[in-house]
Design a protein around this motif. Structure first.
Motif, PDB file in Angstrom:
ATOM      1  N   SER A 229       0.821  -1.263   0.046  1.00 40.74           N
ATOM      2  CA  SER A 229       0.087   0.031  -0.039  1.00 40.74           C
ATOM      3  C   SER A 229       0.796   1.287   0.067  1.00 40.74           C
ATOM      4  CB  SER A 229      -1.071   0.065   1.229  1.00 40.74           C
ATOM      5  OG  SER A 229      -1.781  -1.122   1.162  1.00 40.74           O
ATOM      6  N   LEU A 230       1.758   1.279   0.711  1.00 38.86           N
ATOM      7  CA  LEU A 230       2.788   2.574   0.885  1.00 38.86           C
ATOM      8  C   LEU A 230       3.514   2.511  -0.371  1.00 38.86           C
ATOM      9  CD1 LEU A 230       4.222   2.388   4.391  1.00 38.86           C
ATOM     10  CD2 LEU A 230       2.932   4.011   3.265  1.00 38.86           C
ATOM     11  N   SER A 231       3.956   1.593  -1.154  1.00 35.64           N
ATOM     12  CA  SER A 231       4.634   1.539  -2.487  1.00 35.64           C
ATOM     13  C   SER A 231       3.745   2.257  -3.260  1.00 35.64           C
ATOM     14  CB  SER A 231       5.040   0.173  -3.091  1.00 35.64           C
ATOM     15  OG  SER A 231       5.791  -0.512  -2.302  1.00 35.64           O
ATOM     16  N   VAL A 232       2.346   1.931  -3.377  1.00 32.82           N
ATOM     17  CA  VAL A 232       1.308   2.371  -4.422  1.00 32.82           C
ATOM     18  C   VAL A 232       1.301   3.856  -3.984  1.00 32.82           C
ATOM     19  CG1 VAL A 232      -0.883   2.292  -5.323  1.00 32.82           C
ATOM     20  CG2 VAL A 232       0.123   0.109  -4.691  1.00 32.82           C
ATOM     21  N   ALA A 233       1.266   4.249  -2.822  1.00 32.64           N
ATOM     22  CA  ALA A 233       1.126   5.604  -2.500  1.00 32.64           C
ATOM     23  C   ALA A 233       2.259   6.360  -2.968  1.00 32.64           C
ATOM     24  CB  ALA A 233       0.879   5.718  -1.048  1.00 32.64           C
ATOM     25  N   ALA A 234       3.512   5.864  -3.051  1.00 30.14           N
ATOM     26  CA  ALA A 234       4.688   6.546  -3.396  1.00 30.14           C
ATOM     27  C   ALA A 234       4.757   6.708  -4.996  1.00 30.14           C
ATOM     28  CB  ALA A 234       6.043   5.790  -2.983  1.00 30.14           C
ATOM     29  N   LEU A 235       4.161   5.530  -5.412  1.00 32.77           N
ATOM     30  CA  LEU A 235       3.897   5.624  -7.032  1.00 32.77           C
ATOM     31  C   LEU A 235       3.125   6.665  -7.562  1.00 32.77           C
ATOM     32  CD1 LEU A 235       3.778   1.849  -8.156  1.00 32.77           C
ATOM     33  CD2 LEU A 235       5.830   3.266  -8.463  1.00 32.77           C
ATOM     34  N   VAL A 236       1.914   7.042  -6.948  1.00 25.64           N
ATOM     35  CA  VAL A 236       1.237   7.988  -7.150  1.00 25.64           C
ATOM     36  C   VAL A 236       1.607   9.211  -7.173  1.00 25.64           C
ATOM     37  CG1 VAL A 236      -0.897   9.188  -6.434  1.00 25.64           C
ATOM     38  CG2 VAL A 236      -1.029   6.720  -6.533  1.00 25.64           C
ATOM     39  N   THR A 237       2.407   9.625  -6.163  1.00 28.75           N
ATOM     40  CA  THR A 237       3.226  10.943  -6.036  1.00 28.75           C
ATOM     41  C   THR A 237       4.213  11.146  -6.777  1.00 28.75           C
ATOM     42  OG1 THR A 237       4.171  10.055  -3.950  1.00 28.75           O
ATOM     43  CG2 THR A 237       2.377  11.467  -3.569  1.00 28.75           C
ATOM     44  N   GLY A 238       4.922   9.887  -6.899  1.00 26.85           N
ATOM     45  CA  GLY A 238       6.165   9.762  -8.059  1.00 26.85           C
ATOM     46  C   GLY A 238       5.782  10.394  -9.421  1.00 26.85           C
ATOM     47  N   ILE A 239       4.744   9.674  -9.847  1.00 22.08           N
ATOM     48  CA  ILE A 239       4.145   9.912 -11.202  1.00 22.08           C
ATOM     49  C   ILE A 239       3.826  11.357 -11.348  1.00 22.08           C
ATOM     50  CG2 ILE A 239       2.290   9.392 -12.822  1.00 22.08           C
ATOM     51  CD1 ILE A 239       2.569   6.676 -11.830  1.00 22.08           C
ATOM     52  N   SER A 240       3.179  11.801 -10.155  1.00 24.52           N
ATOM     53  CA  SER A 240       2.747  13.221 -10.226  1.00 24.52           C
ATOM     54  C   SER A 240       3.834  13.973 -10.229  1.00 24.52           C
ATOM     55  CB  SER A 240       1.740  13.481  -9.173  1.00 24.52           C
ATOM     56  OG  SER A 240       0.946  14.344  -9.262  1.00 24.52           O
ATOM     57  N   ALA A 241       4.865  13.925  -9.410  1.00 30.47           N
ATOM     58  CA  ALA A 241       5.926  14.751  -9.308  1.00 30.47           C
ATOM     59  C   ALA A 241       6.581  15.133 -10.929  1.00 30.47           C
ATOM     60  CB  ALA A 241       7.052  14.248  -8.521  1.00 30.47           C
ATOM     61  N   ILE A 242       6.749  13.694 -11.533  1.00 30.07           N
ATOM     62  CA  ILE A 242       7.256  13.763 -13.057  1.00 30.07           C
ATOM     63  C   ILE A 242       6.442  14.914 -13.866  1.00 30.07           C
ATOM     64  CG2 ILE A 242       7.681  12.696 -15.037  1.00 30.07           C
ATOM     65  CD1 ILE A 242       8.061  10.158 -13.243  1.00 30.07           C
ATOM     66  N   HIS A 243       5.014  14.707 -13.706  1.00 26.05           N
ATOM     67  CA  HIS A 243       4.087  15.466 -14.458  1.00 26.05           C
ATOM     68  C   HIS A 243       4.327  16.914 -13.990  1.00 26.05           C
ATOM     69  CE1 HIS A 243       2.709  11.811 -15.564  1.00 26.05           C
ATOM     70  NE2 HIS A 243       2.510  12.278 -17.138  1.00 26.05           N
ATOM     71  N   TYR A 244       4.087  17.357 -12.845  1.00 26.23           N
ATOM     72  CA  TYR A 244       4.363  18.542 -12.217  1.00 26.23           C
ATOM     73  C   TYR A 244       5.564  19.094 -12.613  1.00 26.23           C
ATOM     74  CZ  TYR A 244       0.325  19.289  -9.706  1.00 26.23           C
ATOM     75  OH  TYR A 244      -1.239  19.626  -9.603  1.00 26.23           O
ATOM     76  N   PHE A 245       6.716  18.697 -12.980  1.00 24.35           N
ATOM     77  CA  PHE A 245       7.898  19.273 -13.305  1.00 24.35           C
ATOM     78  C   PHE A 245       7.680  19.913 -14.797  1.00 24.35           C
ATOM     79  CE2 PHE A 245      10.335  16.083 -10.769  1.00 24.35           C
ATOM     80  CZ  PHE A 245      10.396  16.878  -9.644  1.00 24.35           C
ATOM     81  N   TYR A 246       6.891  19.131 -15.762  1.00 31.26           N
ATOM     82  CA  TYR A 246       6.571  19.534 -17.023  1.00 31.26           C
ATOM     83  C   TYR A 246       5.626  20.614 -16.985  1.00 31.26           C
ATOM     84  CZ  TYR A 246       9.468  15.861 -19.361  1.00 31.26           C
ATOM     85  OH  TYR A 246      10.533  15.231 -19.679  1.00 31.26           O
ATOM     86  N   MET A 247       4.457  20.248 -16.128  1.00 32.21           N
ATOM     87  CA  MET A 247       3.328  21.376 -16.042  1.00 32.21           C
ATOM     88  C   MET A 247       3.687  22.572 -15.869  1.00 32.21           C
ATOM     89  SD  MET A 247      -0.143  19.048 -15.112  1.00 32.21           S
ATOM     90  CE  MET A 247       0.263  18.417 -13.570  1.00 32.21           C
TER      91      MET A 247
END
Ligand SMILES: *C/C=C(C)/C=C/C=C(C)/C=C/C1=C(C)CCCC1(C)C
Length: 232
Positions: free
Chosen positions: A44-62
């Protein structure tokens, strides 16, 4: 000419910047805290980290799209949501199955409804569909999800099934899908009706992502670590 560096009065740009830092920090935190959790809570914690990690990548571009062009980074935003929402639905379902007996079909219903919700919203935002028709259909898909998790089989939580930690996590995640997710349609309505709309649209979506990705992870983290400590 639009500035290519973040300007102090570009508040929306600043919010994009804050979000990219917060998402990165949250990712690191959830991964590191994984050690403190036991059994399936690690996943569950890994999934939580994947969610924020994927989002971080997109925020750099956005952030760059916004600062350089002053336009909404709609495509990056929806790619992010198309990846992270299914992950959150999966996480929700895993915790749900720990507190009640549910059929696998429910997972597919929730997944399909969330994808329909996003696809319709995207069609509205890129104007290949009428903005308000897309809004009504997308909102119906979200309301259907709420119906399923409150009144459908997912709503029949078994008080004797699962640990206290899973019971609490389920209740909190359900509140996030209801109240936290509600910030997105508000952003859409304000963004497509008001003046200065691009600014409002993006600030509200950024706030919503902060709540729904970071708070979502924190709820899981709290359950994961309390479970570990209470069973020690
Ligand atoms: C991490 C990203 C998440 C949890 C994104 C969730 C997005 C929504 C709940 C979006 C909902 C929308 C409506 C209900 C109607 C208008 C269009 C949307 C797509 C903004």
């Amino acid at each position: 000419m639009k500035d290519i560096l973040l300007q102090p009065n570009d508040y929306v740009g600043v919010s994009f910047w804050l979000l990219s830092a917060a998402m990165s920090a949250a990712t690191l935190f959830f991964f590191m805290e994984r050690d403190r959790a036991v059994g399936k809570w690690k996943t569950s914690l890994s999934v939580a980290a994947l969610v924020t990690g994927i989002s971080a990548i997109h925020y750099f571009y956005m952030r760059n799209v916004w600062v350089v062009t002053g336009e909404s980074p709609t495509t990056y935003r929806y790619i992010d949501w198309f990846l992270t929402v299914p992950l959150q639905i999966t996480e929700f379902f895993l915790i749900l199955s720990a507190v009640t007996t549910v059929r696998g079909a429910l997972f597919w219903k929730l997944l399909f409804a969330s994808l329909a919700m996003l696809l319709l919203g995207y069609f509205g935002e890129i104007h290949i569909m009428n903005v308000w028709l897309a809004f009504i259909l997308s909102t119906s898909a979200w309301l259907y999800i709420i119906y399923e998790i409150f009144a459908g089989e997912a709503g029949r939580i078994n008080a004797n099934k699962g640990s206290r930690a899973s019971q609490k996590a389920f209740a909190a995640l359900r509140a996030i899908v209801t109240f936290g997710w509600a910030i997105y349609p508000v952003g859409y309505v304000v963004g497509y009706t008001g003046a200065g709309s691009e600014e409002w649209l993006n600030s509200i979506y950024n706030l919503a992502d902060f709540v729904n990705k970071i708070a979502f992870g924190v709820v899981i983290w709290a359950a994961a670590t309390s479970y570990t400590e209470s069973t020690k």
